[in-house]
Design an enzyme around this catalytic site. Sequence first.
Site, short mmCIF file in Angstrom:
data_model
loop_
_atom_site.label_atom_id
_atom_site.label_comp_id
_atom_site.label_asym_id
_atom_site.label_seq_id
_atom_site.Cartn_x
_atom_site.Cartn_y
_atom_site.Cartn_z
N SER A 19 43.42 49.57 48.59
CA SER A 19 44.75 49.96 48.11
C SER A 19 44.90 51.45 47.85
O SER A 19 45.95 52.02 48.17
CB SER A 19 45.12 49.14 46.87
OG SER A 19 45.25 47.79 47.23
N LYS A 68 45.34 37.59 39.25
CA LYS A 68 46.76 37.45 39.62
C LYS A 68 47.50 36.46 38.71
O LYS A 68 48.69 36.63 38.47
CB LYS A 68 46.89 37.02 41.09
CG LYS A 68 46.48 38.12 42.06
CD LYS A 68 46.74 37.72 43.49
CE LYS A 68 46.23 38.80 44.43
NZ LYS A 68 46.55 38.52 45.85
N ASP A 105 52.82 39.13 48.02
CA ASP A 105 51.91 38.58 49.03
C ASP A 105 52.67 37.75 50.08
O ASP A 105 52.38 37.83 51.27
CB ASP A 105 50.84 37.68 48.38
CG ASP A 105 49.72 38.50 47.76
OD1 ASP A 105 49.52 39.66 48.15
OD2 ASP A 105 49.04 37.96 46.87
N GLY A 130 43.59 25.67 53.27
CA GLY A 130 43.26 26.27 51.97
C GLY A 130 44.38 26.00 50.98
O GLY A 130 45.56 25.90 51.36
N ALA A 131 44.01 25.86 49.72
CA ALA A 131 45.01 25.56 48.68
C ALA A 131 44.73 26.35 47.42
O ALA A 131 44.93 25.88 46.31
CB ALA A 131 45.00 24.06 48.39
N ALA A 134 46.16 32.27 47.23
CA ALA A 134 46.87 32.90 48.36
C ALA A 134 47.87 31.92 48.96
O ALA A 134 49.00 32.28 49.26
CB ALA A 134 45.87 33.37 49.40
N TYR A 220 40.25 39.67 56.52
CA TYR A 220 40.18 40.77 57.48
C TYR A 220 38.85 41.45 57.32
O TYR A 220 38.16 41.29 56.30
CB TYR A 220 41.34 41.76 57.26
CG TYR A 220 41.49 42.16 55.81
CD1 TYR A 220 40.70 43.14 55.23
CD2 TYR A 220 42.41 41.48 54.99
CE1 TYR A 220 40.82 43.46 53.90
CE2 TYR A 220 42.54 41.80 53.65
CZ TYR A 220 41.73 42.78 53.11
OH TYR A 220 41.85 43.08 51.78
P1 NAP Z 1 40.91 31.09 46.14
O1 NAP Z 1 42.04 30.90 45.20
O2 NAP Z 1 39.52 31.30 45.63
O3 NAP Z 1 40.90 29.81 47.13
C1 NAP Z 1 39.89 29.67 48.10
C2 NAP Z 1 40.25 28.55 49.07
O4 NAP Z 1 39.29 28.56 50.12
C3 NAP Z 1 40.22 27.14 48.46
O5 NAP Z 1 41.24 26.38 49.05
C4 NAP Z 1 38.82 26.64 48.89
O6 NAP Z 1 38.76 25.24 49.00
C5 NAP Z 1 38.73 27.25 50.25
N1 NAP Z 1 37.36 27.42 50.77
C6 NAP Z 1 36.40 28.28 50.32
N2 NAP Z 1 35.30 28.19 51.09
C7 NAP Z 1 35.56 27.26 52.04
C8 NAP Z 1 34.81 26.72 53.14
N3 NAP Z 1 33.57 27.13 53.41
N4 NAP Z 1 35.40 25.79 53.91
C9 NAP Z 1 36.66 25.37 53.65
N5 NAP Z 1 37.42 25.81 52.63
C10 NAP Z 1 36.87 26.76 51.83
O7 NAP Z 1 41.17 32.35 47.11
P2 NAP Z 1 42.58 32.96 47.52
O8 NAP Z 1 42.99 33.97 46.52
O9 NAP Z 1 43.49 31.83 47.84
O10 NAP Z 1 42.20 33.79 48.86
C11 NAP Z 1 41.91 33.11 50.06
C12 NAP Z 1 41.67 34.13 51.19
O11 NAP Z 1 42.86 34.87 51.45
C13 NAP Z 1 40.60 35.18 50.88
O12 NAP Z 1 39.85 35.37 52.06
C14 NAP Z 1 41.40 36.41 50.53
O13 NAP Z 1 40.67 37.61 50.80
C15 NAP Z 1 42.56 36.26 51.49
N6 NAP Z 1 43.78 37.01 51.06
C16 NAP Z 1 44.22 37.98 51.90
C17 NAP Z 1 45.35 38.70 51.56
C18 NAP Z 1 45.83 39.78 52.49
O14 NAP Z 1 46.61 40.63 52.06
N7 NAP Z 1 45.43 39.76 53.76
C19 NAP Z 1 46.05 38.42 50.38
C20 NAP Z 1 45.58 37.39 49.54
C21 NAP Z 1 44.43 36.68 49.90
P3 NAP Z 1 38.39 24.29 47.73
O15 NAP Z 1 39.68 24.13 46.95
O16 NAP Z 1 37.95 23.02 48.34
O17 NAP Z 1 37.32 25.01 46.96
#
Ligand code: NAP
Length: 274
Positions: A19, A68, A105, A130-131, A134, A220
């Site tokens: 950022s 967040k 986001d 994913g749930a 994000a 990314y």
């Molecule tokens: P989070 O709240 O920790 O949620 C993680 C999710 O990933 C959960 O649904 C989890 O499933 C699942 N998961 C983790 N490891 C897994 C695996 N090996 N196989 C299948 N499912 C798996 O994280 P988040 O904040 O939602 O972020 C998710 C991703 O989005 C991250 O990679 C983050 O860097 C990216 N992101 C990118 C941006 C951007 O600007 N590009 C913005 C926000 C987030 P369970 O519920 O079963 O544990």
Amino acid sequence: MSGPDQYGVVGHPVAHSLSPFIHAMFARQTGQSLSYRLFDFPPESLQERIAAFFAQGGRGLNVTLPYKVAAVACAAELTRRAQQAGAVNTLAMRKDGTILGDNTDGIGLTQDLCVNQHVIVTRRRVLIIGAGGATRGVIAPLLGLEPESITIANRTADRAKALAAAFAQLGHVRGVGFRYIAEGAYDLIINATSASLTGQIPDVPMGVIGSDTFCYDMAYGKGDTPFVRWCLELGCRAAAPGWGMLVEQAAESFRLWRGVRPLTGPVLCALTAS
Ligand code: NAP
């Protein structure tokens, strides 16, 4: 505080955040004088430290993992999209001295999909894998584009079901475990798991990807992410990592703070070229 207006990003850890680089480019491009720093605040003093930043004249903060949801409590008022997300990624000091909480986001994702990637969401079948936080932040903005349906599939099925139920009044959305994803190819698949961060691919059936499917990985990194590589190998129409979402959500924060939306193309080029 004297000198340039003060901004920053709060996280824990936060040293890896891009950022500062992004907002410095936005500031140069729009001729704004501001400072943007990293703030690694410990969980036990998060709210006090954020309050102190604003009390000392700070103008705005981005909020990243894992804060967040916790940072919602720092805002006197939330935008509608932050209310829907139940989380903030942007805090802004308003003229009346109160703090507004926003979540950019979702619009970051839809802007990247619709404007940069030319993806059509309206009347299309969307699969979000994913749930977590994000996914929560992007469901309402995606439903606002009126897809035919959104399926949320998660390794832990109950989290997907709970999320779908929370947004059911906004459109056709359902939550399932990976084994119960409906047969057939989707038009748009968004990987919102953190699986890419450990080099893994979520265990979804290969049949969800067809030759017309556009695949998007919110993660990314240098080169293709494992999910992007996997989708391309399976013959999808195109696949993109989440650089555009990162830059577009930052541009929306910048617009909220400074009243001008910077061009994102040059920043995206700089990030993906390095
Ligand atoms: P989070 O709240 O920790 O949620 C993680 C999710 O990933 C959960 O649904 C989890 O499933 C699942 N998961 C983790 N490891 C897994 C695996 N090996 N196989 C299948 N499912 C798996 O994280 P988040 O904040 O939602 O972020 C998710 C991703 O989005 C991250 O990679 C983050 O860097 C990216 N992101 C990118 C941006 C951007 O600007 N590009 C913005 C926000 C987030 P369970 O519920 O079963 O544990």
